[in-house]
Design an enzyme around this catalytic site. Sequence first.
Site, PDB file in Angstrom:
ATOM      1  N   HIS A 111       3.871  10.416   6.748  1.00  0.00           N
ATOM      2  CA  HIS A 111       3.202  10.240   8.034  1.00  0.00           C
ATOM      3  C   HIS A 111       4.152   9.526   8.999  1.00  0.00           C
ATOM      4  O   HIS A 111       4.535   8.380   8.753  1.00  0.00           O
ATOM      5  CB  HIS A 111       1.924   9.424   7.883  1.00  0.00           C
ATOM      6  CG  HIS A 111       0.792  10.175   7.260  1.00  0.00           C
ATOM      7  ND1 HIS A 111      -0.359   9.571   6.794  1.00  0.00           N
ATOM      8  CD2 HIS A 111       0.633  11.510   7.046  1.00  0.00           C
ATOM      9  CE1 HIS A 111      -1.178  10.507   6.319  1.00  0.00           C
ATOM     10  NE2 HIS A 111      -0.602  11.679   6.456  1.00  0.00           N
ATOM     11  N   HIS A 136       2.311   8.941   1.252  1.00  0.00           N
ATOM     12  CA  HIS A 136       1.107   8.940   0.434  1.00  0.00           C
ATOM     13  C   HIS A 136       1.289   9.936  -0.708  1.00  0.00           C
ATOM     14  O   HIS A 136       1.919  10.978  -0.551  1.00  0.00           O
ATOM     15  CB  HIS A 136      -0.120   9.342   1.249  1.00  0.00           C
ATOM     16  CG  HIS A 136      -0.442   8.397   2.366  1.00  0.00           C
ATOM     17  ND1 HIS A 136      -1.231   7.276   2.207  1.00  0.00           N
ATOM     18  CD2 HIS A 136      -0.063   8.403   3.669  1.00  0.00           C
ATOM     19  CE1 HIS A 136      -1.336   6.640   3.353  1.00  0.00           C
ATOM     20  NE2 HIS A 136      -0.627   7.294   4.262  1.00  0.00           N
ATOM     21  N   THR A 181      -5.671   6.488   8.581  1.00  0.00           N
ATOM     22  CA  THR A 181      -6.242   6.777   7.261  1.00  0.00           C
ATOM     23  C   THR A 181      -6.353   5.531   6.398  1.00  0.00           C
ATOM     24  O   THR A 181      -6.709   5.626   5.227  1.00  0.00           O
ATOM     25  CB  THR A 181      -5.406   7.837   6.520  1.00  0.00           C
ATOM     26  OG1 THR A 181      -4.106   7.308   6.238  1.00  0.00           O
ATOM     27  CG2 THR A 181      -5.286   9.105   7.350  1.00  0.00           C
ATOM     28  N   HIS A 224       0.813  -1.214   0.000  1.00  0.00           N
ATOM     29  CA  HIS A 224       0.000   0.000   0.000  1.00  0.00           C
ATOM     30  C   HIS A 224       0.848   1.266   0.000  1.00  0.00           C
ATOM     31  O   HIS A 224       0.370   2.332  -0.380  1.00  0.00           O
ATOM     32  CB  HIS A 224      -0.928   0.026   1.210  1.00  0.00           C
ATOM     33  CG  HIS A 224      -1.856  -1.149   1.282  1.00  0.00           C
ATOM     34  ND1 HIS A 224      -2.849  -1.375   0.366  1.00  0.00           N
ATOM     35  CD2 HIS A 224      -1.930  -2.176   2.159  1.00  0.00           C
ATOM     36  CE1 HIS A 224      -3.515  -2.475   0.677  1.00  0.00           C
ATOM     37  NE2 HIS A 224      -2.963  -2.996   1.757  1.00  0.00           N
ATOM     38  N   HIS A 279       5.795   6.514   6.694  1.00  0.00           N
ATOM     39  CA  HIS A 279       5.432   6.030   5.361  1.00  0.00           C
ATOM     40  C   HIS A 279       4.898   7.201   4.542  1.00  0.00           C
ATOM     41  O   HIS A 279       4.780   8.321   5.043  1.00  0.00           O
ATOM     42  CB  HIS A 279       4.392   4.904   5.466  1.00  0.00           C
ATOM     43  CG  HIS A 279       3.131   5.327   6.137  1.00  0.00           C
ATOM     44  ND1 HIS A 279       2.930   5.204   7.495  1.00  0.00           N
ATOM     45  CD2 HIS A 279       2.005   5.922   5.656  1.00  0.00           C
ATOM     46  CE1 HIS A 279       1.741   5.681   7.814  1.00  0.00           C
ATOM     47  NE2 HIS A 279       1.159   6.124   6.724  1.00  0.00           N
ATOM     48  N   GLU A 318      -2.706  13.246   1.770  1.00  0.00           N
ATOM     49  CA  GLU A 318      -4.081  12.930   2.154  1.00  0.00           C
ATOM     50  C   GLU A 318      -4.761  14.171   2.737  1.00  0.00           C
ATOM     51  O   GLU A 318      -5.941  14.415   2.493  1.00  0.00           O
ATOM     52  CB  GLU A 318      -4.084  11.776   3.152  1.00  0.00           C
ATOM     53  CG  GLU A 318      -3.557  10.484   2.541  1.00  0.00           C
ATOM     54  CD  GLU A 318      -3.870   9.273   3.374  1.00  0.00           C
ATOM     55  OE1 GLU A 318      -4.592   8.394   2.873  1.00  0.00           O
ATOM     56  OE2 GLU A 318      -3.385   9.198   4.519  1.00  0.00           O
TER      57      GLU A 318
END
Length: 257
Positions: free
Chosen positions: A139, A122, A207, A95, A120, A126
């Site tokens: 994050h 995104h 999230t 992911h 990690h 987000e």
Amino acid sequence: MSGTSATRQSTLAAIFAVSLTMTVSVSAEESAHWSYSGKTGPEKWGSLEHDYDSCAVGHDQSPIDISDDDVHAENLPSIDFAYQPSPLRIVDNGHTIQVNYAPGSFIDVGGRRYQLMQFHFHKPSEEEIDEKRYDMVAHLVHKGSDGRLAVVAVLLAKGHASPLIDNLWSNLPAQQNQEIAVDRVTINAADLLPENHDYYTFTGSLTTPPCTEGVTWFVLQHPTSVSAEEIARFGAIYPMNARPVQPLYGREVRASH
């Protein structure tokens, strides 16, 4: 070797092979049971598993749009970052790209201490700031002594290259779901932080499924720079891995100044 011993070893080998196959199969299913689009996308998360109910019915969900109209500026305590270098342990978990951090690094906020567990990424961010998403976000996930989570979100904007990000991308795992420890490579999460540590804070959730609530969020107001090439490198693996923003439901968003 006797016939009985040979038969026993053959049987054990067969059992081990079946067990290994089942383990790989379960892992593959677990890594594929939710996604960011289609039939297992964010709109469906709440119905995929019983434990994912919060994704659909929770009222403290993340991410959110941080709008000037909802923000209350206050004299909040500073975030004291005490990050130390850590051996690089990196995993593509299906992911995102995640870095698992060695013990000993933490933040202190208003007398509460949270240990850094992992960070990690995104793409795009987000979080939205007045309906604007940044190119990416990091994050940094922390845990308190009581087990409660705190996440520091570092917005990443296209600009000059980040030596830390370049180091991570140079050591990406070749396979998913296999953490690798990179020999003689250390990183420091402090290198992700902007110079100004002013922040927004609110109560939210994870999230990703199971969207657990009760998470304290600290979204740094100022972004860190990453290069277009570094953004594209991540995007080649995960073109879009951001959950849509969630309703605020009257939650208070505070901003330090």
